[in-house]
Design a protein around this motif. Structure first.
Motif, PDB file in Angstrom:
ATOM      1  N   LEU A 236       0.816  -1.209   0.000  1.00 43.92           N
ATOM      2  CA  LEU A 236       0.000   0.000   0.000  1.00 43.92           C
ATOM      3  C   LEU A 236       0.853   1.264   0.000  1.00 43.92           C
ATOM      4  N   VAL A 237       2.003   1.204   0.680  1.00 43.84           N
ATOM      5  CA  VAL A 237       2.921   2.342   0.660  1.00 43.84           C
ATOM      6  C   VAL A 237       3.417   2.583  -0.761  1.00 43.84           C
ATOM      7  N   ALA A 238       3.838   1.514  -1.428  1.00 43.19           N
ATOM      8  CA  ALA A 238       4.386   1.653  -2.779  1.00 43.19           C
ATOM      9  C   ALA A 238       3.371   2.234  -3.751  1.00 43.19           C
ATOM     10  N   SER A 239       2.088   1.939  -3.520  1.00 41.30           N
ATOM     11  CA  SER A 239       1.051   2.449  -4.426  1.00 41.30           C
ATOM     12  C   SER A 239       0.571   3.834  -4.024  1.00 41.30           C
ATOM     13  N   GLY A 240       1.098   4.382  -2.924  1.00 45.03           N
ATOM     14  CA  GLY A 240       0.722   5.716  -2.493  1.00 45.03           C
ATOM     15  C   GLY A 240      -0.534   5.769  -1.646  1.00 45.03           C
ATOM     16  N   GLU A 241      -1.047   4.621  -1.233  1.00 46.57           N
ATOM     17  CA  GLU A 241      -2.280   4.588  -0.435  1.00 46.57           C
ATOM     18  C   GLU A 241      -2.046   5.018   1.010  1.00 46.57           C
ATOM     19  N   VAL A 242      -0.889   4.673   1.567  1.00 43.34           N
ATOM     20  CA  VAL A 242      -0.616   4.971   2.975  1.00 43.34           C
ATOM     21  C   VAL A 242       0.859   5.321   3.139  1.00 43.34           C
ATOM     22  N   VAL A 243       1.182   5.841   4.318  1.00 42.36           N
ATOM     23  CA  VAL A 243       2.561   5.938   4.776  1.00 42.36           C
ATOM     24  C   VAL A 243       2.628   5.168   6.084  1.00 42.36           C
ATOM     25  N   THR A 244       3.827   4.770   6.487  1.00 41.94           N
ATOM     26  CA  THR A 244       3.930   3.975   7.705  1.00 41.94           C
ATOM     27  C   THR A 244       5.286   4.168   8.361  1.00 41.94           C
ATOM     28  N   LEU A 245       5.331   3.992   9.665  1.00 47.68           N
ATOM     29  CA  LEU A 245       6.613   3.979  10.357  1.00 47.68           C
ATOM     30  C   LEU A 245       7.395   2.748   9.936  1.00 47.68           C
ATOM     31  N   CYS A 246       8.711   2.842   9.994  1.00 52.20           N
ATOM     32  CA  CYS A 246       9.534   1.684   9.660  1.00 52.20           C
ATOM     33  C   CYS A 246      10.850   1.766  10.422  1.00 52.20           C
ATOM     34  N   GLN A 247      11.538   0.656  10.489  1.00 59.30           N
ATOM     35  CA  GLN A 247      12.842   0.622  11.128  1.00 59.30           C
ATOM     36  C   GLN A 247      13.860   1.343  10.237  1.00 59.30           C
ATOM     37  N   PRO A 248      14.856   2.002  10.829  1.00 55.13           N
ATOM     38  CA  PRO A 248      15.821   2.740  10.013  1.00 55.13           C
ATOM     39  C   PRO A 248      16.696   1.839   9.152  1.00 55.13           C
ATOM     40  N   THR A 249      16.787   0.562   9.520  1.00 52.73           N
ATOM     41  CA  THR A 249      17.566  -0.378   8.711  1.00 52.73           C
ATOM     42  C   THR A 249      16.813  -0.818   7.460  1.00 52.73           C
ATOM     43  N   SER A 250      15.554  -0.393   7.315  1.00 52.74           N
ATOM     44  CA  SER A 250      14.790  -0.715   6.108  1.00 52.74           C
ATOM     45  C   SER A 250      15.443  -0.057   4.897  1.00 52.74           C
ATOM     46  N   ARG A 251      15.330  -0.708   3.768  1.00 52.40           N
ATOM     47  CA  ARG A 251      15.934  -0.179   2.546  1.00 52.40           C
ATOM     48  C   ARG A 251      14.844   0.248   1.572  1.00 52.40           C
ATOM     49  N   GLY A 252      15.069   1.363   0.929  1.00 53.13           N
ATOM     50  CA  GLY A 252      14.129   1.828  -0.066  1.00 53.13           C
ATOM     51  C   GLY A 252      14.137   0.952  -1.307  1.00 53.13           C
ATOM     52  N   ARG A 253      13.121   1.132  -2.133  1.00 58.05           N
ATOM     53  CA  ARG A 253      13.018   0.405  -3.398  1.00 58.05           C
ATOM     54  C   ARG A 253      12.713   1.413  -4.497  1.00 58.05           C
ATOM     55  N   ALA A 254      12.628   0.917  -5.697  1.00 56.46           N
ATOM     56  CA  ALA A 254      12.346   1.821  -6.813  1.00 56.46           C
ATOM     57  C   ALA A 254      11.002   2.517  -6.633  1.00 56.46           C
ATOM     58  N   ASP A 255      10.057   1.832  -5.971  1.00 51.90           N
ATOM     59  CA  ASP A 255       8.725   2.406  -5.793  1.00 51.90           C
ATOM     60  C   ASP A 255       8.448   2.872  -4.368  1.00 51.90           C
ATOM     61  N   MET A 256       9.447   2.821  -3.495  1.00 52.11           N
ATOM     62  CA  MET A 256       9.223   3.156  -2.094  1.00 52.11           C
ATOM     63  C   MET A 256      10.468   3.801  -1.497  1.00 52.11           C
ATOM     64  N   ALA A 257      10.274   4.895  -0.767  1.00 48.93           N
ATOM     65  CA  ALA A 257      11.391   5.616  -0.155  1.00 48.93           C
ATOM     66  C   ALA A 257      11.345   5.459   1.364  1.00 48.93           C
ATOM     67  N   VAL A 258      12.514   5.475   1.973  1.00 47.89           N
ATOM     68  CA  VAL A 258      12.649   5.423   3.435  1.00 47.89           C
ATOM     69  C   VAL A 258      13.360   6.697   3.864  1.00 47.89           C
ATOM     70  N   ARG A 259      12.748   7.456   4.770  1.00 45.76           N
ATOM     71  CA  ARG A 259      13.314   8.733   5.184  1.00 45.76           C
ATOM     72  C   ARG A 259      13.225   8.896   6.705  1.00 45.76           C
ATOM     73  N   PRO A 260      14.208   9.609   7.304  1.00 43.59           N
ATOM     74  CA  PRO A 260      14.092   9.979   8.720  1.00 43.59           C
ATOM     75  C   PRO A 260      12.988  11.006   8.904  1.00 43.59           C
ATOM     76  N   LEU A 261      12.430  11.031  10.100  1.00 48.31           N
ATOM     77  CA  LEU A 261      11.442  12.051  10.450  1.00 48.31           C
ATOM     78  C   LEU A 261      12.132  13.201  11.162  1.00 48.31           C
ATOM     79  N   ASP A 262      11.760  14.394  10.832  1.00 43.68           N
ATOM     80  CA  ASP A 262      12.351  15.579  11.445  1.00 43.68           C
ATOM     81  C   ASP A 262      12.155  15.550  12.965  1.00 43.68           C
ATOM     82  N   GLY A 263      13.256  15.682  13.682  1.00 42.39           N
ATOM     83  CA  GLY A 263      13.200  15.680  15.143  1.00 42.39           C
ATOM     84  C   GLY A 263      13.184  14.310  15.770  1.00 42.39           C
ATOM     85  N   ASP A 264      13.159  13.256  14.953  1.00 33.68           N
ATOM     86  CA  ASP A 264      13.136  11.882  15.477  1.00 33.68           C
ATOM     87  C   ASP A 264      12.105  11.732  16.593  1.00 33.68           C
ATOM     88  N   PRO A 265      10.813  11.906  16.293  1.00 33.78           N
ATOM     89  CA  PRO A 265       9.796  11.948  17.345  1.00 33.78           C
ATOM     90  C   PRO A 265       9.527  10.617  18.041  1.00 33.78           C
TER      91      PRO A 265
END
Length: 324
Positions: A236-265
């Protein structure tokens, strides 16, 4: 109906989890079956043991009396089973190591290193979304060691008999979003940039839903939140339906990006637990090395570590200030 140890164990599980759904999952049974069993127990004892509320189950005064007697009996039975299983294993089997873990990209590297360090040892793996369930399995002698995460603000129930070692006191949680999401253009994403998005969370992961809710509330956001497992969430993330929290060790894909959140909340604490220090010593070095290998293989996390002024020193396995 005569009460058995399994009935007492069910009562303790309901009280500890505060939920028939979670207790049923921990006990390996369906919620309707556990509900029926609880009704039979209450009928046999002549009174209601738990008040069913919208937020879960709470022991009644009668329930607290029963639990005060049930817990010592369950603890004694666990000790008996643990000691018996250990004696049987020593008598009939070769060396073995039973590993439990919540989801982590460090697992493949950890198992690979353990097989090198412990040749001839049969190594098994038990994955579970519930850190509390894994810790109980270690305490009960069903696992030898568990690697789990503790969501900030939702402390785990660590059995008193276990030894623990903290791998990382606070691992920041990142966000996973579609590669073409406008916020993915930035190296760090602000929650404000996700105000119009739907989120997805797995409510069966201990502390996960509470942690996300606190983060969103603190940011003044009240978005729609879908519940589901993270395998479904990835699609669902890859299709743009949702966003979700993930572990920082997760790796992005061609259709999905992994980014830090500002302030590390939101952060989690990573820890390993076993019944003895010797059992921890036998596996911890390999776990630590595997985790930092996974960290360096995730571009977003590796960059975050550099920005945070930390990097892993290969010789010592510790965090030191990064060279500038």
């Amino acid at each position: 109906m005569e009460l058995e140890v399994r009935h007492l164990r069910a009562l303790c599980a309901i009280a500890d989890s505060g939920s028939l759904h979670k207790a049923a999952r921990q006990l390996g049974m369906s919620q309707p079956s556990l509900t029926t069993q609880l009704r039979r127990i209450e009928h046999a004892l002549g009174g209601q043991l738990f008040a069913r509320e919208r937020t879960g189950c709470r022991p009644t005064p009668l329930g607290r009396v029963v639990l005060s007697r049930a817990r010592p009996l369950v603890t004694e039975m666990r000790a008996l089973v643990t000691e018996t299983m250990a004696a049987a294993a020593r008598a009939t089997e070769g060396p073995r190591l039973r590993v439990g873990s919540t989801a982590s990209r460090a697992i493949p590297g950890w198992l690979r290193r353990l097989r090198v360090r412990l040749p001839g040892t049969e190594i098994s793996l038990q994955m579970d979304v519930s850190a509390n369930a894994l810790l109980r399995m270690v305490a009960d002698g069903q696992l030898d060691v568990a690697f789990v995460h503790e969501v900030e603000g939702s402390p785990l129930r660590l059995p008193e008999t276990l030894r623990r070692r903290v791998l990382l006191d606070r691992e920041p949680q990142f966000v996973s979003l579609a590669a073409d999401h406008p916020a993915a253009e930035h190296p760090v994403v602000s929650l404000r940039d996700l105000a119009a998005d739907r989120w997805m969370v797995d409510p069966t992961v201990d502390g996960e839903w509470d942690g996300l809710r606190r983060v969103l509330t603190s940011a003044g956001l009240n978005p729609p939140v879908l519940h589901g497992d993270y395998l479904t969430a990835a699609s669902l993330v890859a299709s743009g339906e949702v966003v979700t929290l993930c572990q920082p060790t997760s790796r992005g894909r061609a259709d999905m990006a992994v980014r830090p959140l500002d302030g590390d909340p939101l952060g989690v604490r990573l820890l390993a637990a076993a019944r003895t220090d010797d059992e921890l010593d036998a596996v911890y070095g390999e776990l630590e090395a595997a985790y930092w290998e996974a960290a360096q293989q995730s571009p977003a996390y590796a960059e975050w570590l550099l920005r945070a002024g930390e990097t892993r020193a290969a010789a010592t396995g510790t965090l030191v200030p990064a060279s500038r």
